[in-house]
Design an enzyme around this catalytic site. Sequence first.
Site, PDB file in Angstrom:
ATOM      1  N   ASP A  79       0.873  -1.172   0.000  1.00  0.00           N
ATOM      2  CA  ASP A  79       0.000   0.000   0.000  1.00  0.00           C
ATOM      3  C   ASP A  79       0.910   1.222   0.000  1.00  0.00           C
ATOM      4  O   ASP A  79       1.688   1.426   0.939  1.00  0.00           O
ATOM      5  CB  ASP A  79      -0.861  -0.045   1.273  1.00  0.00           C
ATOM      6  CG  ASP A  79      -1.761   1.165   1.411  1.00  0.00           C
ATOM      7  OD1 ASP A  79      -1.533   2.187   0.727  1.00  0.00           O
ATOM      8  OD2 ASP A  79      -2.683   1.092   2.235  1.00  0.00           O
ATOM      9  N   ILE A  80       0.819   2.029  -1.032  1.00  0.00           N
ATOM     10  CA  ILE A  80       1.780   3.129  -1.213  1.00  0.00           C
ATOM     11  C   ILE A  80       1.662   4.180  -0.100  1.00  0.00           C
ATOM     12  O   ILE A  80       2.620   4.905   0.158  1.00  0.00           O
ATOM     13  CB  ILE A  80       1.621   3.760  -2.620  1.00  0.00           C
ATOM     14  CG1 ILE A  80       2.906   4.486  -3.031  1.00  0.00           C
ATOM     15  CG2 ILE A  80       0.417   4.687  -2.696  1.00  0.00           C
ATOM     16  CD1 ILE A  80       2.981   4.823  -4.490  1.00  0.00           C
ATOM     17  N   ASN A  99      -6.639  12.687 -11.099  1.00  0.00           N
ATOM     18  CA  ASN A  99      -7.384  13.100 -12.304  1.00  0.00           C
ATOM     19  C   ASN A  99      -7.021  14.555 -12.609  1.00  0.00           C
ATOM     20  O   ASN A  99      -6.450  15.249 -11.762  1.00  0.00           O
ATOM     21  CB  ASN A  99      -8.895  12.925 -12.104  1.00  0.00           C
ATOM     22  CG  ASN A  99      -9.389  13.591 -10.843  1.00  0.00           C
ATOM     23  OD1 ASN A  99      -9.322  14.814 -10.719  1.00  0.00           O
ATOM     24  ND2 ASN A  99      -9.851  12.807  -9.886  1.00  0.00           N
ATOM     25  N   GLY A 157      -9.593   4.578  -5.826  1.00  0.00           N
ATOM     26  CA  GLY A 157      -8.285   3.956  -6.012  1.00  0.00           C
ATOM     27  C   GLY A 157      -7.199   4.530  -5.127  1.00  0.00           C
ATOM     28  O   GLY A 157      -7.429   4.884  -3.965  1.00  0.00           O
ATOM     29  N   ASP A 208      -5.706   7.354  -5.368  1.00  0.00           N
ATOM     30  CA  ASP A 208      -5.970   8.772  -5.088  1.00  0.00           C
ATOM     31  C   ASP A 208      -6.791   8.906  -3.792  1.00  0.00           C
ATOM     32  O   ASP A 208      -6.419   9.667  -2.869  1.00  0.00           O
ATOM     33  CB  ASP A 208      -6.750   9.344  -6.289  1.00  0.00           C
ATOM     34  CG  ASP A 208      -6.779  10.855  -6.342  1.00  0.00           C
ATOM     35  OD1 ASP A 208      -6.186  11.494  -5.466  1.00  0.00           O
ATOM     36  OD2 ASP A 208      -7.415  11.394  -7.275  1.00  0.00           O
ATOM     37  N   THR A 229      -3.808   1.911 -14.461  1.00  0.00           N
ATOM     38  CA  THR A 229      -4.248   0.507 -14.631  1.00  0.00           C
ATOM     39  C   THR A 229      -5.444   0.130 -13.756  1.00  0.00           C
ATOM     40  O   THR A 229      -5.831  -1.031 -13.719  1.00  0.00           O
ATOM     41  CB  THR A 229      -3.097  -0.486 -14.373  1.00  0.00           C
ATOM     42  OG1 THR A 229      -2.641  -0.348 -13.025  1.00  0.00           O
ATOM     43  CG2 THR A 229      -1.953  -0.246 -15.332  1.00  0.00           C
ATOM     44  N   GLY A 230      -6.029   1.113 -13.061  1.00  0.00           N
ATOM     45  CA  GLY A 230      -7.230   0.856 -12.267  1.00  0.00           C
ATOM     46  C   GLY A 230      -8.444   1.410 -12.985  1.00  0.00           C
ATOM     47  O   GLY A 230      -8.835   0.918 -14.049  1.00  0.00           O
ATOM     48  N   TYR A 251      -8.760   3.877 -14.869  1.00  0.00           N
ATOM     49  CA  TYR A 251      -8.490   4.327 -16.239  1.00  0.00           C
ATOM     50  C   TYR A 251      -8.295   3.190 -17.239  1.00  0.00           C
ATOM     51  O   TYR A 251      -8.175   3.440 -18.447  1.00  0.00           O
ATOM     52  CB  TYR A 251      -7.309   5.303 -16.271  1.00  0.00           C
ATOM     53  CG  TYR A 251      -7.652   6.715 -15.802  1.00  0.00           C
ATOM     54  CD1 TYR A 251      -8.957   7.060 -15.421  1.00  0.00           C
ATOM     55  CD2 TYR A 251      -6.687   7.710 -15.746  1.00  0.00           C
ATOM     56  CE1 TYR A 251      -9.270   8.344 -14.999  1.00  0.00           C
ATOM     57  CE2 TYR A 251      -6.991   9.006 -15.325  1.00  0.00           C
ATOM     58  CZ  TYR A 251      -8.286   9.320 -14.953  1.00  0.00           C
ATOM     59  OH  TYR A 251      -8.589  10.599 -14.540  1.00  0.00           O
TER      60      TYR A 251
HETATM   61  N1  AR6 Z   1      -1.362   1.572  -2.990  1.00  0.00           N
HETATM   62  C1  AR6 Z   1      -0.849   1.174  -4.179  1.00  0.00           C
HETATM   63  N2  AR6 Z   1      -1.604   0.951  -5.272  1.00  0.00           N
HETATM   64  C2  AR6 Z   1      -2.935   1.124  -5.145  1.00  0.00           C
HETATM   65  C3  AR6 Z   1      -3.551   1.534  -3.936  1.00  0.00           C
HETATM   66  C4  AR6 Z   1      -2.703   1.761  -2.821  1.00  0.00           C
HETATM   67  N3  AR6 Z   1      -3.184   2.159  -1.637  1.00  0.00           N
HETATM   68  N4  AR6 Z   1      -4.899   1.620  -4.148  1.00  0.00           N
HETATM   69  C5  AR6 Z   1      -5.124   1.257  -5.426  1.00  0.00           C
HETATM   70  N5  AR6 Z   1      -3.943   0.946  -6.026  1.00  0.00           N
HETATM   71  P1  AR6 Z   1      -6.325   3.828  -9.821  1.00  0.00           P
HETATM   72  P2  AR6 Z   1      -5.924   5.180 -12.413  1.00  0.00           P
HETATM   73  C6  AR6 Z   1      -3.683   0.515  -7.408  1.00  0.00           C
HETATM   74  O1  AR6 Z   1      -7.729   3.484 -10.173  1.00  0.00           O
HETATM   75  O2  AR6 Z   1      -6.251   3.944 -13.156  1.00  0.00           O
HETATM   76  C7  AR6 Z   1      -9.102   7.864  -9.304  1.00  0.00           C
HETATM   77  O3  AR6 Z   1     -10.460   7.979  -9.047  1.00  0.00           O
HETATM   78  C8  AR6 Z   1      -4.830  -0.062  -8.200  1.00  0.00           C
HETATM   79  O4  AR6 Z   1      -5.037  -1.425  -7.865  1.00  0.00           O
HETATM   80  O5  AR6 Z   1      -6.017   4.301  -8.458  1.00  0.00           O
HETATM   81  O6  AR6 Z   1      -4.721   5.989 -12.844  1.00  0.00           O
HETATM   82  C9  AR6 Z   1      -8.456   9.189  -9.695  1.00  0.00           C
HETATM   83  O7  AR6 Z   1      -9.068  10.265  -9.040  1.00  0.00           O
HETATM   84  C10 AR6 Z   1      -4.310   0.093  -9.626  1.00  0.00           C
HETATM   85  O8  AR6 Z   1      -3.448  -1.001  -9.954  1.00  0.00           O
HETATM   86  O9  AR6 Z   1      -5.703   4.950 -10.830  1.00  0.00           O
HETATM   87  C11 AR6 Z   1      -8.683   9.242 -11.167  1.00  0.00           C
HETATM   88  O10 AR6 Z   1      -9.966   9.738 -11.473  1.00  0.00           O
HETATM   89  C12 AR6 Z   1      -3.445   1.360  -9.559  1.00  0.00           C
HETATM   90  O11 AR6 Z   1      -3.294   1.640  -8.167  1.00  0.00           O
HETATM   91  C13 AR6 Z   1      -8.590   7.798 -11.591  1.00  0.00           C
HETATM   92  O12 AR6 Z   1      -8.916   7.034 -10.438  1.00  0.00           O
HETATM   93  C14 AR6 Z   1      -4.044   2.562 -10.252  1.00  0.00           C
HETATM   94  O13 AR6 Z   1      -5.455   2.542 -10.120  1.00  0.00           O
HETATM   95  C15 AR6 Z   1      -7.194   7.408 -12.007  1.00  0.00           C
HETATM   96  O14 AR6 Z   1      -7.215   6.093 -12.481  1.00  0.00           O
END
Ligand code: AR6
Length: 181
Positions: free
Chosen positions: A16-17, A30, A38, A40, A124-125, A127
């Site tokens: 967990d980052i 975003n 996610g 963020d 990769t979440g 988006y």
């Molecule tokens: N630590 C590390 N990685 C994580 C954590 C964490 N605590 N939580 C989730 N991930 P995403 P995106 C991973 O959706 O695709 C938001 O609503 C997750 O499993 O966080 O760039 C923003 O506000 C995935 O592999 O980011 C934007 O609107 C990765 O982090 C949008 O999502 C990225 O997933 C950005 O989407």
Amino acid sequence: MNTVINESTIELVRGDITNERVDAIVNAANSGLRGGGGVDGAIHRAGGGEIMAECRKIGGCPPGQAVITTAGGLAASKVIHTVGPVWRGGSSGEPETLANAYRNSLALAMENGLASVAFPSISTGVYGYPIDKAARVALGTVIDFLKEHTEISLVRFVLFSDADLHAYETVLGELIQTEQE
Ligand code: AR6
């Protein structure tokens, strides 16, 4: 898994980052810097309202760019917010925008004298960027950056699942192999 590029280390870990004790953690934000789900959501929840207060002052960040704020109550010193591309099939400039997000985050860390940086897997979440393709862009871009800049001593990818860690490990193995050929 670890690898050394010049004098810098790339590490791949599962975790967990928000728990990272590094100079900067990177947020997958975003373009409105409004917070969301996610990683963020996790960063704003764990770091507290100071981070959002600074994001509001900054106002926004176009895809591929990066901005920096306090890390509030987190163990890291700073949060670098970058915006990855939304996946639209791969021929709408997604790889270039994703590479820019990594490159501009590292450049901003360097400008601020921050030597250790932790990244999540951007885009990769929510988006929807396919993990294997994203890992190739992420790791390739970071390797190229570290070949040119020695100021960043550690880049750690903090992957949220075993499957994501495995995908990054496979790609890093392939990229290192190619480098040695
Ligand atoms: N630590 C590390 N990685 C994580 C954590 C964490 N605590 N939580 C989730 N991930 P995403 P995106 C991973 O959706 O695709 C938001 O609503 C997750 O499993 O966080 O760039 C923003 O506000 C995935 O592999 O980011 C934007 O609107 C990765 O982090 C949008 O999502 C990225 O997933 C950005 O989407």
